[in-house]
Design a protein around this motif. Structure first.
Motif, short mmCIF file in Angstrom:
data_model
loop_
_atom_site.label_atom_id
_atom_site.label_comp_id
_atom_site.label_asym_id
_atom_site.label_seq_id
_atom_site.Cartn_x
_atom_site.Cartn_y
_atom_site.Cartn_z
N PRO A 54 -13.21 -15.57 0.22
CA PRO A 54 -12.46 -15.30 1.45
C PRO A 54 -10.97 -15.55 1.25
N VAL A 55 -10.16 -14.62 1.75
CA VAL A 55 -8.72 -14.72 1.58
C VAL A 55 -8.04 -13.93 2.70
N VAL A 56 -6.87 -14.40 3.11
CA VAL A 56 -6.02 -13.64 4.02
C VAL A 56 -5.30 -12.59 3.19
N MET A 57 -5.60 -11.33 3.43
CA MET A 57 -4.93 -10.26 2.68
C MET A 57 -3.51 -10.05 3.21
N GLY A 58 -2.82 -9.07 2.62
CA GLY A 58 -1.49 -8.70 3.09
C GLY A 58 -0.40 -9.08 2.11
N HIS A 59 0.27 -8.06 1.53
CA HIS A 59 1.32 -8.34 0.56
C HIS A 59 2.59 -7.51 0.80
N GLU A 60 2.59 -6.64 1.81
CA GLU A 60 3.79 -5.86 2.14
C GLU A 60 4.50 -6.56 3.29
N VAL A 61 5.19 -7.62 2.98
CA VAL A 61 5.62 -8.61 3.98
C VAL A 61 7.11 -8.50 4.29
N SER A 62 7.42 -8.66 5.56
CA SER A 62 8.77 -9.01 5.99
C SER A 62 8.66 -10.27 6.83
N ILE A 146 9.79 -2.80 0.70
CA ILE A 146 10.36 -3.11 -0.61
C ILE A 146 9.29 -3.13 -1.69
N GLU A 147 8.14 -3.72 -1.41
CA GLU A 147 7.09 -3.80 -2.43
C GLU A 147 6.57 -2.41 -2.80
N ALA A 148 6.29 -1.58 -1.80
CA ALA A 148 5.78 -0.23 -2.07
C ALA A 148 6.81 0.61 -2.81
N LEU A 149 8.07 0.51 -2.41
CA LEU A 149 9.13 1.23 -3.12
C LEU A 149 9.23 0.74 -4.56
N GLY A 150 9.05 -0.57 -4.76
CA GLY A 150 9.06 -1.10 -6.12
C GLY A 150 7.98 -0.48 -6.99
N CYS A 151 6.80 -0.25 -6.40
CA CYS A 151 5.72 0.40 -7.15
C CYS A 151 6.12 1.82 -7.53
N GLY A 169 -0.56 14.43 -2.01
CA GLY A 169 -0.73 13.41 -0.99
C GLY A 169 0.60 13.02 -0.38
N ALA A 170 0.66 13.02 0.96
CA ALA A 170 1.91 12.71 1.65
C ALA A 170 1.70 11.58 2.66
N GLY A 171 0.98 10.55 2.21
CA GLY A 171 1.01 9.30 2.96
C GLY A 171 2.33 8.61 2.68
N SER A 172 2.43 7.33 3.01
CA SER A 172 3.71 6.64 2.83
C SER A 172 4.14 6.59 1.37
N ILE A 173 3.18 6.46 0.44
CA ILE A 173 3.53 6.45 -0.98
C ILE A 173 3.98 7.83 -1.44
N ILE A 278 -0.41 12.06 -20.24
CA ILE A 278 -1.21 11.47 -19.17
C ILE A 278 -0.97 9.96 -19.11
N LEU A 279 -0.71 9.45 -17.91
CA LEU A 279 -0.53 8.02 -17.73
C LEU A 279 -1.00 7.61 -16.34
N ALA A 280 -1.13 6.32 -16.15
CA ALA A 280 -1.49 5.77 -14.84
C ALA A 280 -0.56 4.61 -14.54
N SER A 281 0.40 4.84 -13.67
CA SER A 281 1.31 3.77 -13.26
C SER A 281 0.68 2.99 -12.11
N TRP A 282 0.89 1.70 -12.12
CA TRP A 282 0.42 0.90 -10.98
C TRP A 282 1.31 -0.32 -10.82
N ALA A 283 1.36 -0.81 -9.61
CA ALA A 283 2.14 -2.00 -9.26
C ALA A 283 3.62 -1.80 -9.61
N PHE A 284 4.29 -2.87 -9.94
CA PHE A 284 5.74 -2.87 -10.06
C PHE A 284 6.13 -3.79 -11.20
N SER A 285 7.40 -3.84 -11.48
CA SER A 285 7.96 -4.80 -12.42
C SER A 285 9.00 -5.63 -11.68
#
Length: 335
Positions: A54-62, A146-151, A169-173, A278-285
Protein backbone atom coordinates in the motif's frame (compact mmCIF):
# COMPACT_ATOMS: atom_id res chain seq x y z
CA UNK A 1 -4.86 14.43 6.66
CA UNK A 2 -6.76 12.87 3.75
CA UNK A 3 -4.87 10.63 1.34
CA UNK A 4 -5.74 8.39 -1.62
CA UNK A 5 -4.07 5.05 -0.92
CA UNK A 6 -3.33 2.46 -3.59
CA UNK A 7 -3.93 -0.74 -1.62
CA UNK A 8 -3.80 -3.38 -4.36
CA UNK A 9 -4.95 -3.89 -7.94
CA UNK A 10 -8.37 -2.22 -8.39
CA UNK A 11 -8.38 -0.97 -4.80
CA UNK A 12 -8.00 2.76 -4.12
CA UNK A 13 -9.29 4.12 -0.82
CA UNK A 14 -9.51 7.51 0.85
CA UNK A 15 -7.93 7.29 4.29
CA UNK A 16 -7.18 9.53 7.23
CA UNK A 17 -3.45 9.46 7.83
CA UNK A 18 -1.28 11.47 10.22
CA UNK A 19 0.61 14.42 8.78
CA UNK A 20 4.14 13.07 8.16
CA UNK A 21 6.67 13.74 10.89
CA UNK A 22 10.04 15.03 9.74
CA UNK A 23 13.49 13.66 10.48
CA UNK A 24 16.59 15.88 10.21
CA UNK A 25 17.06 17.02 6.60
CA UNK A 26 13.45 16.30 5.57
CA UNK A 27 11.00 18.78 4.04
CA UNK A 28 7.20 18.88 4.36
CA UNK A 29 5.13 20.10 1.41
CA UNK A 30 1.48 21.17 1.29
CA UNK A 31 0.22 19.73 -1.99
CA UNK A 32 -1.63 22.17 -4.26
CA UNK A 33 -2.21 19.94 -7.28
CA UNK A 34 -1.14 16.46 -8.31
CA UNK A 35 -1.69 15.21 -11.84
CA UNK A 36 -2.88 11.68 -12.55
CA UNK A 37 -0.26 9.91 -14.63
CA UNK A 38 -1.13 7.06 -16.98
CA UNK A 39 1.33 4.85 -15.11
CA UNK A 40 -0.68 5.33 -11.90
CA UNK A 41 -3.83 4.27 -13.74
CA UNK A 42 -2.06 1.20 -15.12
CA UNK A 43 -0.79 0.26 -11.66
CA UNK A 44 -4.29 0.58 -10.22
CA UNK A 45 -5.57 -1.70 -12.98
CA UNK A 46 -2.88 -4.27 -12.17
CA UNK A 47 -1.26 -3.86 -15.59
CA UNK A 48 2.24 -2.94 -14.36
CA UNK A 49 4.16 -4.10 -11.32
CA UNK A 50 6.76 -1.46 -10.40
CA UNK A 51 4.75 -0.04 -7.48
CA UNK A 52 4.90 -1.10 -3.82
CA UNK A 53 1.37 -0.97 -2.38
CA UNK A 54 0.00 0.00 0.00
CA UNK A 55 1.25 3.45 -0.97
CA UNK A 56 -0.06 6.94 -1.63
CA UNK A 57 0.52 7.39 -5.36
CA UNK A 58 1.11 10.69 -7.14
CA UNK A 59 4.34 12.16 -8.53
CA UNK A 60 3.24 15.09 -10.75
CA UNK A 61 3.24 17.50 -7.83
CA UNK A 62 2.93 21.20 -7.27
CA UNK A 63 3.14 22.30 -3.66
CA UNK A 64 4.43 24.77 -1.09
CA UNK A 65 6.96 24.06 1.65
CA UNK A 66 5.30 24.29 5.07
CA UNK A 67 8.10 22.89 7.24
CA UNK A 68 11.81 22.43 6.54
CA UNK A 69 14.57 20.66 8.43
CA UNK A 70 17.14 21.82 5.89
CA UNK A 71 18.57 25.35 5.97
CA UNK A 72 18.70 25.72 2.17
CA UNK A 73 14.96 25.05 1.78
CA UNK A 74 12.70 27.84 3.00
CA UNK A 75 9.11 27.70 4.18
CA UNK A 76 6.82 29.24 1.57
CA UNK A 77 8.78 28.07 -1.49
CA UNK A 78 6.71 26.65 -4.33
CA UNK A 79 8.20 23.37 -5.47
CA UNK A 80 7.83 20.25 -7.52
CA UNK A 81 9.75 17.01 -7.14
CA UNK A 82 11.97 14.72 -9.12
CA UNK A 83 10.27 11.57 -7.78
CA UNK A 84 13.20 9.20 -8.41
CA UNK A 85 15.46 8.80 -5.39
CA UNK A 86 18.73 7.06 -6.21
CA UNK A 87 22.00 6.29 -4.44
CA UNK A 88 23.80 9.17 -6.17
CA UNK A 89 27.07 7.25 -6.30
CA UNK A 90 26.86 4.31 -8.73
CA UNK A 91 27.88 4.31 -12.41
CA UNK A 92 24.32 5.08 -13.51
CA UNK A 93 23.89 7.97 -11.09
CA UNK A 94 27.24 9.46 -12.07
CA UNK A 95 26.11 9.26 -15.73
CA UNK A 96 22.76 11.01 -15.09
CA UNK A 97 20.97 7.70 -15.59
CA UNK A 98 19.56 7.51 -12.07
CA UNK A 99 16.51 5.57 -13.30
CA UNK A 100 18.71 2.48 -13.73
CA UNK A 101 20.20 2.69 -10.21
CA UNK A 102 19.86 -0.63 -8.38
CA UNK A 103 18.87 1.20 -5.19
CA UNK A 104 16.23 3.38 -6.84
CA UNK A 105 12.93 4.02 -5.11
CA UNK A 106 10.20 6.42 -6.05
CA UNK A 107 7.94 9.02 -4.49
CA UNK A 108 4.41 7.87 -5.25
CA UNK A 109 5.68 4.42 -6.21
CA UNK A 110 7.47 3.01 -3.17
CA UNK A 111 6.99 5.77 -0.60
CA UNK A 112 3.99 8.04 -0.16
CA UNK A 113 3.43 10.61 -2.88
CA UNK A 114 1.24 13.55 -3.79
CA UNK A 115 -2.33 12.22 -3.65
CA UNK A 116 -2.53 13.61 -0.12
CA UNK A 117 -2.77 16.91 1.68
CA UNK A 118 0.89 16.77 2.72
CA UNK A 119 3.98 15.15 1.25
CA UNK A 120 7.24 14.39 3.04
CA UNK A 121 10.40 14.75 0.96
CA UNK A 122 13.06 12.59 2.65
CA UNK A 123 16.56 13.85 3.36
CA UNK A 124 18.16 11.66 0.69
CA UNK A 125 15.89 13.16 -1.98
CA UNK A 126 16.64 16.70 -0.82
CA UNK A 127 20.39 16.03 -0.80
CA UNK A 128 20.19 14.50 -4.30
CA UNK A 129 18.55 17.64 -5.68
CA UNK A 130 15.09 16.09 -6.12
CA UNK A 131 13.36 19.19 -4.74
CA UNK A 132 12.94 21.74 -7.54
CA UNK A 133 12.04 25.25 -6.41
CA UNK A 134 10.20 27.65 -8.72
CA UNK A 135 9.26 31.32 -8.32
CA UNK A 136 5.98 31.69 -6.45
CA UNK A 137 4.44 33.60 -9.36
CA UNK A 138 4.57 30.47 -11.56
CA UNK A 139 1.07 28.97 -11.28
CA UNK A 140 0.61 25.54 -9.76
CA UNK A 141 -1.15 24.57 -13.00
CA UNK A 142 2.18 24.97 -14.80
CA UNK A 143 4.43 23.58 -12.07
CA UNK A 144 2.62 20.23 -12.00
CA UNK A 145 3.73 19.60 -15.61
CA UNK A 146 7.48 19.89 -14.91
CA UNK A 147 7.91 16.14 -14.37
CA UNK A 148 5.98 15.15 -17.51
CA UNK A 149 7.82 17.75 -19.60
CA UNK A 150 11.08 16.37 -18.20
CA UNK A 151 10.13 12.94 -19.53
CA UNK A 152 9.39 14.36 -22.97
CA UNK A 153 12.60 16.40 -23.07
CA UNK A 154 14.58 13.29 -22.20
CA UNK A 155 12.90 11.45 -25.09
CA UNK A 156 13.58 14.32 -27.49
CA UNK A 157 17.25 14.20 -26.55
CA UNK A 158 17.46 10.46 -27.20
CA UNK A 159 15.50 10.44 -30.46
CA UNK A 160 16.95 10.98 -33.95
CA UNK A 161 15.18 13.76 -35.85
CA UNK A 162 15.48 15.01 -39.41
CA UNK A 163 12.61 17.00 -40.91
CA UNK A 164 9.31 15.34 -39.97
CA UNK A 165 7.76 13.55 -37.00
CA UNK A 166 4.50 11.69 -36.44
CA UNK A 167 3.12 11.62 -32.90
CA UNK A 168 0.64 8.84 -32.21
CA UNK A 169 -1.74 9.89 -29.44
CA UNK A 170 -2.72 13.40 -28.36
CA UNK A 171 -3.18 13.10 -24.64
CA UNK A 172 -1.16 15.46 -22.46
CA UNK A 173 2.10 13.66 -23.31
CA UNK A 174 1.45 13.56 -27.05
CA UNK A 175 0.48 17.23 -27.05
CA UNK A 176 3.66 18.07 -25.14
CA UNK A 177 5.62 16.35 -27.89
CA UNK A 178 3.70 18.47 -30.41
CA UNK A 179 4.83 21.63 -28.63
CA UNK A 180 8.45 20.47 -28.50
CA UNK A 181 8.43 19.36 -32.14
CA UNK A 182 7.13 22.74 -33.27
CA UNK A 183 9.77 24.51 -31.17
CA UNK A 184 12.34 22.38 -33.00
CA UNK A 185 10.93 23.41 -36.38
CA UNK A 186 9.80 19.92 -37.38
CA UNK A 187 6.95 19.16 -39.76
CA UNK A 188 4.56 17.66 -37.22
CA UNK A 189 1.87 15.06 -37.83
CA UNK A 190 -0.57 13.80 -35.21
CA UNK A 191 -2.82 10.73 -35.21
CA UNK A 192 -5.56 10.70 -32.57
CA UNK A 193 -9.00 9.00 -32.56
CA UNK A 194 -10.69 11.45 -30.15
CA UNK A 195 -12.08 14.62 -31.68
CA UNK A 196 -11.47 16.95 -28.72
CA UNK A 197 -7.82 15.94 -28.62
CA UNK A 198 -7.40 16.36 -32.37
CA UNK A 199 -8.84 19.85 -31.95
CA UNK A 200 -6.22 20.64 -29.30
CA UNK A 201 -3.43 19.39 -31.58
CA UNK A 202 -4.72 21.69 -34.32
CA UNK A 203 -4.71 24.62 -31.88
CA UNK A 204 -1.03 23.87 -31.24
CA UNK A 205 -0.37 24.27 -34.99
CA UNK A 206 0.39 20.66 -35.85
CA UNK A 207 0.85 20.53 -39.62
CA UNK A 208 -1.53 17.63 -40.17
CA UNK A 209 -3.92 16.05 -37.66
CA UNK A 210 -5.61 12.81 -38.66
CA UNK A 211 -8.18 10.37 -37.37
CA UNK A 212 -7.47 6.67 -37.84
CA UNK A 213 -9.48 6.62 -41.07
CA UNK A 214 -7.48 9.53 -42.50
CA UNK A 215 -4.06 7.89 -42.67
CA UNK A 216 -3.95 8.01 -46.50
CA UNK A 217 -4.37 11.80 -46.30
CA UNK A 218 -1.53 12.04 -43.79
CA UNK A 219 0.73 9.83 -45.91
CA UNK A 220 0.04 12.02 -48.92
CA UNK A 221 0.95 15.21 -47.03
CA UNK A 222 4.07 13.47 -45.67
CA UNK A 223 5.17 12.37 -49.16
CA UNK A 224 4.92 8.72 -48.26
CA UNK A 225 6.22 8.68 -44.70
CA UNK A 226 7.97 10.49 -41.86
CA UNK A 227 11.51 10.53 -40.51
CA UNK A 228 10.54 9.92 -36.89
CA UNK A 229 7.58 8.32 -35.12
CA UNK A 230 6.88 8.81 -31.41
CA UNK A 231 4.39 6.45 -29.79
CA UNK A 232 2.57 8.46 -27.11
CA UNK A 233 -0.13 5.89 -26.43
CA UNK A 234 -0.34 2.25 -25.37
CA UNK A 235 -3.01 1.34 -27.89
CA UNK A 236 -1.82 -1.97 -29.31
CA UNK A 237 -3.21 -1.09 -32.75
CA UNK A 238 -0.76 1.80 -32.96
CA UNK A 239 2.21 -0.57 -33.27
CA UNK A 240 1.48 -1.48 -36.88
CA UNK A 241 0.75 2.16 -37.64
CA UNK A 242 4.21 3.19 -36.44
CA UNK A 243 5.86 1.08 -39.11
CA UNK A 244 3.32 2.07 -41.76
CA UNK A 245 4.15 5.76 -41.26
CA UNK A 246 7.92 5.32 -41.04
CA UNK A 247 10.23 6.01 -43.97
CA UNK A 248 13.27 3.83 -44.57
CA UNK A 249 15.86 4.68 -41.96
CA UNK A 250 13.28 6.26 -39.66
CA UNK A 251 13.65 6.49 -35.89
CA UNK A 252 10.82 4.90 -33.90
CA UNK A 253 10.49 5.78 -30.21
CA UNK A 254 8.25 3.46 -28.18
CA UNK A 255 7.58 6.02 -25.46
CA UNK A 256 4.17 4.67 -24.44
CA UNK A 257 4.13 2.15 -21.58
CA UNK A 258 2.28 -1.07 -22.38
CA UNK A 259 0.84 -3.54 -19.89
CA UNK A 260 3.10 -6.44 -18.98
CA UNK A 261 2.83 -9.35 -21.43
CA UNK A 262 2.53 -7.40 -24.68
CA UNK A 263 5.09 -8.27 -27.34
CA UNK A 264 6.54 -6.65 -30.45
CA UNK A 265 7.34 -9.08 -33.26
CA UNK A 266 9.63 -8.00 -36.08
CA UNK A 267 10.74 -9.67 -39.28
CA UNK A 268 14.48 -9.25 -38.87
CA UNK A 269 15.48 -9.24 -42.54
CA UNK A 270 13.01 -6.43 -43.18
CA UNK A 271 14.27 -4.57 -40.10
CA UNK A 272 17.82 -4.85 -41.41
CA UNK A 273 17.11 -3.48 -44.87
CA UNK A 274 14.64 -0.83 -43.73
CA UNK A 275 17.29 0.47 -41.35
CA UNK A 276 14.90 1.47 -38.59
CA UNK A 277 16.38 3.03 -35.45
CA UNK A 278 14.28 1.66 -32.58
CA UNK A 279 14.36 2.85 -28.98
CA UNK A 280 12.16 3.18 -25.92
CA UNK A 281 12.56 6.37 -23.90
CA UNK A 282 11.09 6.51 -20.43
CA UNK A 283 11.20 8.77 -17.39
CA UNK A 284 13.63 11.67 -17.21
CA UNK A 285 17.16 12.64 -16.30
CA UNK A 286 18.39 15.28 -13.89
CA UNK A 287 19.31 17.33 -16.96
CA UNK A 288 15.82 17.08 -18.45
CA UNK A 289 14.10 17.93 -15.15
CA UNK A 290 16.25 21.03 -14.73
CA UNK A 291 15.68 21.99 -18.37
CA UNK A 292 11.94 21.49 -17.92
CA UNK A 293 11.93 23.76 -14.89
CA UNK A 294 13.92 26.38 -16.79
CA UNK A 295 11.60 26.33 -19.81
CA UNK A 296 8.49 26.77 -17.68
CA UNK A 297 10.00 29.48 -15.48
CA UNK A 298 11.26 31.41 -18.52
CA UNK A 299 7.97 31.03 -20.39
CA UNK A 300 9.52 29.08 -23.27
CA UNK A 301 6.62 26.65 -23.02
CA UNK A 302 3.26 26.66 -21.27
CA UNK A 303 0.44 24.21 -20.65
CA UNK A 304 -2.56 26.48 -21.02
CA UNK A 305 -5.65 24.39 -21.70
CA UNK A 306 -4.06 21.07 -20.74
CA UNK A 307 -5.56 20.78 -17.24
CA UNK A 308 -9.21 20.17 -18.08
CA UNK A 309 -10.49 18.36 -14.98
CA UNK A 310 -9.90 18.86 -11.25
CA UNK A 311 -11.27 16.54 -8.60
CA UNK A 312 -11.16 16.93 -4.82
CA UNK A 313 -9.06 14.29 -3.12
CA UNK A 314 -12.17 12.67 -1.68
CA UNK A 315 -13.30 11.86 -5.24
CA UNK A 316 -10.04 10.26 -6.36
CA UNK A 317 -11.83 7.15 -7.63
CA UNK A 318 -13.91 9.35 -9.93
CA UNK A 319 -10.78 11.16 -11.08
CA UNK A 320 -9.20 7.86 -12.11
CA UNK A 321 -12.39 6.90 -13.95
CA UNK A 322 -12.28 10.25 -15.74
CA UNK A 323 -8.70 9.55 -16.82
CA UNK A 324 -9.52 5.99 -17.88
CA UNK A 325 -12.40 7.27 -20.03
CA UNK A 326 -10.04 9.80 -21.66
CA UNK A 327 -12.23 12.78 -20.90
CA UNK A 328 -10.53 16.09 -21.60
CA UNK A 329 -6.75 16.23 -21.66
CA UNK A 330 -5.36 16.09 -18.11
CA UNK A 331 -6.95 15.33 -14.75
CA UNK A 332 -5.54 16.41 -11.39
CA UNK A 333 -6.41 15.92 -7.74
CA UNK A 334 -6.81 18.94 -5.49
CA UNK A 335 -6.22 18.10 -1.80
Amino acid sequence: MKAAVFEAANRLSIQDKPIPQLAPGDVLVKVELCGICASDLMALRGEITDYSPPVVMGHEVSGVVTESRRDSVKVGERITVNPMISCGECHYCRSDLDKYCQELYGIGHDIDGGYAEYLRIPRQAVENGCLLSVPNEIPAEEVMFIEALGCCLNAMRETIFRESVAILGAGSIGLTFVKLAKLRGLQTFVVEPLGHRREMAEQLDADCVANLDEIPKLMDVANGGVDTVILATNNIDALDLMFKLAKRGACLNFFGLFPKGNELKLELEELHFMGYKILASWAFSRWSMNESRKMIVEGAINFEGFLTHRFPLEKAVGAFENTANRHGIKTALVP
